[in-house]
Design a protein around this motif. Sequence first.
Motif, PDB file in Angstrom:
ATOM      1  N   HIS A  27       0.816  -1.212   0.000  1.00 12.26           N
ATOM      2  CA  HIS A  27       0.000   0.000   0.000  1.00 12.26           C
ATOM      3  C   HIS A  27       0.853   1.266   0.000  1.00 12.26           C
ATOM      4  O   HIS A  27       0.303   2.373  -0.104  1.00 12.26           O
ATOM      5  CB  HIS A  27      -0.918   0.015   1.228  1.00 12.26           C
ATOM      6  N   VAL A  28       2.159   1.147   0.138  1.00 10.48           N
ATOM      7  CA  VAL A  28       3.044   2.309   0.173  1.00 10.48           C
ATOM      8  C   VAL A  28       3.461   2.611  -1.266  1.00 10.48           C
ATOM      9  O   VAL A  28       4.289   1.895  -1.853  1.00 10.48           O
ATOM     10  CB  VAL A  28       4.289   2.038   1.051  1.00 10.48           C
ATOM     11  N   GLU A  29       2.878   3.671  -1.828  1.00 11.72           N
ATOM     12  CA  GLU A  29       3.066   3.954  -3.245  1.00 11.72           C
ATOM     13  C   GLU A  29       4.530   4.086  -3.644  1.00 11.72           C
ATOM     14  O   GLU A  29       4.943   3.640  -4.719  1.00 11.72           O
ATOM     15  CB  GLU A  29       2.310   5.226  -3.629  1.00 11.72           C
ATOM     16  N   LEU A  30       5.331   4.694  -2.781  1.00 15.26           N
ATOM     17  CA  LEU A  30       6.727   4.932  -3.138  1.00 15.26           C
ATOM     18  C   LEU A  30       7.576   3.664  -3.106  1.00 15.26           C
ATOM     19  O   LEU A  30       8.673   3.645  -3.675  1.00 15.26           O
ATOM     20  CB  LEU A  30       7.342   5.968  -2.189  1.00 15.26           C
ATOM     21  N   TYR A  31       7.094   2.625  -2.461  1.00 17.54           N
ATOM     22  CA  TYR A  31       7.933   1.434  -2.304  1.00 17.54           C
ATOM     23  C   TYR A  31       8.354   0.843  -3.647  1.00 17.54           C
ATOM     24  O   TYR A  31       9.545   0.561  -3.878  1.00 17.54           O
ATOM     25  CB  TYR A  31       7.225   0.361  -1.468  1.00 17.54           C
ATOM     26  N   GLY A  32       7.389   0.643  -4.531  1.00 16.89           N
ATOM     27  CA  GLY A  32       7.712   0.056  -5.832  1.00 16.89           C
ATOM     28  C   GLY A  32       8.703   0.894  -6.615  1.00 16.89           C
ATOM     29  O   GLY A  32       9.609   0.361  -7.269  1.00 16.89           O
ATOM     30  N   ASP A  33       8.548   2.207  -6.549  1.00 16.04           N
ATOM     31  CA  ASP A  33       9.466   3.096  -7.265  1.00 16.04           C
ATOM     32  C   ASP A  33      10.868   3.056  -6.649  1.00 16.04           C
ATOM     33  O   ASP A  33      11.874   3.083  -7.376  1.00 16.04           O
ATOM     34  CB  ASP A  33       8.947   4.535  -7.251  1.00 16.04           C
ATOM     35  N   LEU A  34      10.950   3.008  -5.321  1.00 20.40           N
ATOM     36  CA  LEU A  34      12.261   2.950  -4.679  1.00 20.40           C
ATOM     37  C   LEU A  34      12.966   1.627  -4.995  1.00 20.40           C
ATOM     38  O   LEU A  34      14.183   1.599  -5.205  1.00 20.40           O
ATOM     39  CB  LEU A  34      12.110   3.131  -3.165  1.00 20.40           C
ATOM     40  N   LYS A  35      12.209   0.555  -5.052  1.00 21.97           N
ATOM     41  CA  LYS A  35      12.790  -0.731  -5.445  1.00 21.97           C
ATOM     42  C   LYS A  35      13.301  -0.657  -6.881  1.00 21.97           C
ATOM     43  O   LYS A  35      14.388  -1.168  -7.200  1.00 21.97           O
ATOM     44  CB  LYS A  35      11.738  -1.832  -5.297  1.00 21.97           C
ATOM     45  N   GLU A  36      12.536   0.002  -7.735  1.00 21.40           N
ATOM     46  CA  GLU A  36      12.942   0.149  -9.130  1.00 21.40           C
ATOM     47  C   GLU A  36      14.198   1.003  -9.261  1.00 21.40           C
ATOM     48  O   GLU A  36      15.025   0.780 -10.160  1.00 21.40           O
ATOM     49  CB  GLU A  36      11.800   0.749  -9.955  1.00 21.40           C
ATOM     50  N   VAL A  37      14.357   1.974  -8.376  1.00 21.72           N
ATOM     51  CA  VAL A  37      15.578   2.782  -8.367  1.00 21.72           C
ATOM     52  C   VAL A  37      16.800   1.889  -8.219  1.00 21.72           C
ATOM     53  O   VAL A  37      17.814   2.057  -8.919  1.00 21.72           O
ATOM     54  CB  VAL A  37      15.534   3.823  -7.223  1.00 21.72           C
ATOM     55  N   LEU A  38      16.737   0.927  -7.293  1.00 24.93           N
ATOM     56  CA  LEU A  38      17.864   0.019  -7.087  1.00 24.93           C
ATOM     57  C   LEU A  38      18.075  -0.885  -8.298  1.00 24.93           C
ATOM     58  O   LEU A  38      19.212  -1.188  -8.673  1.00 24.93           O
ATOM     59  CB  LEU A  38      17.635  -0.828  -5.835  1.00 24.93           C
ATOM     60  N   ARG A  39      16.976  -1.301  -8.912  1.00 24.90           N
ATOM     61  CA  ARG A  39      17.096  -2.165 -10.091  1.00 24.90           C
ATOM     62  C   ARG A  39      17.732  -1.394 -11.253  1.00 24.90           C
ATOM     63  O   ARG A  39      18.688  -1.876 -11.873  1.00 24.90           O
ATOM     64  CB  ARG A  39      15.712  -2.677 -10.490  1.00 24.90           C
ATOM     65  N   ARG A  40      17.233  -0.201 -11.530  1.00 27.37           N
ATOM     66  CA  ARG A  40      17.775   0.590 -12.640  1.00 27.37           C
ATOM     67  C   ARG A  40      19.218   1.021 -12.390  1.00 27.37           C
ATOM     68  O   ARG A  40      20.015   1.132 -13.317  1.00 27.37           O
ATOM     69  CB  ARG A  40      16.913   1.838 -12.854  1.00 27.37           C
ATOM     70  N   GLY A  41      19.530   1.272 -11.123  1.00 28.06           N
ATOM     71  CA  GLY A  41      20.877   1.721 -10.787  1.00 28.06           C
ATOM     72  C   GLY A  41      21.868   0.594 -10.612  1.00 28.06           C
ATOM     73  O   GLY A  41      23.042   0.847 -10.297  1.00 28.06           O
ATOM     74  N   ILE A 265      14.176   6.581 -12.551  1.00 23.05           N
ATOM     75  CA  ILE A 265      13.495   5.416 -13.125  1.00 23.05           C
ATOM     76  C   ILE A 265      12.858   5.723 -14.491  1.00 23.05           C
ATOM     77  O   ILE A 265      12.167   4.877 -15.055  1.00 23.05           O
ATOM     78  CB  ILE A 265      12.410   4.873 -12.170  1.00 23.05           C
ATOM     79  N   ALA A 266      13.122   6.919 -15.021  1.00 24.01           N
ATOM     80  CA  ALA A 266      12.571   7.286 -16.327  1.00 24.01           C
ATOM     81  C   ALA A 266      13.207   6.416 -17.410  1.00 24.01           C
ATOM     82  O   ALA A 266      14.396   6.086 -17.345  1.00 24.01           O
ATOM     83  CB  ALA A 266      12.846   8.758 -16.605  1.00 24.01           C
ATOM     84  N   PRO A 267      12.428   6.038 -18.421  1.00 23.83           N
ATOM     85  CA  PRO A 267      12.987   5.236 -19.523  1.00 23.83           C
ATOM     86  C   PRO A 267      14.100   5.999 -20.226  1.00 23.83           C
ATOM     87  O   PRO A 267      14.024   7.226 -20.367  1.00 23.83           O
ATOM     88  CB  PRO A 267      11.784   5.029 -20.464  1.00 23.83           C
ATOM     89  N   PRO A 268      15.153   5.331 -20.629  1.00 22.39           N
ATOM     90  CA  PRO A 268      16.238   6.014 -21.339  1.00 22.39           C
ATOM     91  C   PRO A 268      15.747   6.602 -22.652  1.00 22.39           C
ATOM     92  O   PRO A 268      14.908   5.998 -23.338  1.00 22.39           O
ATOM     93  CB  PRO A 268      17.265   4.904 -21.563  1.00 22.39           C
ATOM     94  N   ARG A 269      16.277   7.747 -22.973  1.00 22.24           N
ATOM     95  CA  ARG A 269      15.844   8.406 -24.217  1.00 22.24           C
ATOM     96  C   ARG A 269      16.654   7.884 -25.413  1.00 22.24           C
ATOM     97  O   ARG A 269      17.797   7.535 -25.289  1.00 22.24           O
ATOM     98  CB  ARG A 269      16.041   9.923 -24.097  1.00 22.24           C
TER      99      ARG A 269
END
Length: 269
Positions: A27-41, A265-269
Amino acid sequence: MRRRSVGCLRERTIDELSIRDERSFRHVELYGDLKEVLRRGAYRFRILPEGAERWDRALLLNLTFWDAEGGDVLEGQSVAADVVTHAAWHHLAALALRPARGARPSIEALFLGESIASAFDVYLVGRLLSQAPRSSFLETQVPALANAASEAGLSKGAFQRLLQDIAAGPERAFADLRSLLFDVTLALFECKNADEAHAVLVRFEAHRFAPFLHHYELSNWVLYGRAMARAGRRPDRRARAIERMLRIGQMPLAWLASHWIAPAIAPPR
């Protein structure tokens, strides 16, 4: 007797680890994005060698050899969901506040990144108290906060009321605690002796989250800052500007989401 090889720390990405208590964070909206930060980085956690999986050893390594750019040491092949968010905030801070090539990070950058990552825990407490009260994160975090508050002289009733306030306004709690952690740690860093440091603690003791201060082991922050401090340092205007934006804004997490998380986490241009 032949000595046993101690081995080396192993590196693992977020996708190579199992995540404990993740369901509670859905239910924590930012959680998925923060996890994705680690994946993308391509963030790398470090795992203790096989046969040496000890929680106390991982804790010592993390506290003593803390790195602003990350690389959290784990005892095994799993990581708690709150550690995922903590690591992601440190990673984002390192990206946003990175010093010039070859330079050490500024004190303001170090303390700003840690204040954000640490204060996010109280935001999670607020969100999970109402949405996932059986979370294992709450099972450990709430008693730890209660113990710190009790040691600071806060009654059980006052602590429960403070928890209710946090649950009623998680983002405001994050904002207040983040500012307090940054202010107190920076003030302690500038102190020359125990008398000055004690005066700092007294100055902030009326803050609603002052009873939580010792939970965050600020002495580690200060000692690490002193070890890393640049000679003849000047105030970090970039870090100070970001800190001020977070302080004066009504929704600091929304600001961080748009200025730090979204670009990461933005898609690469």
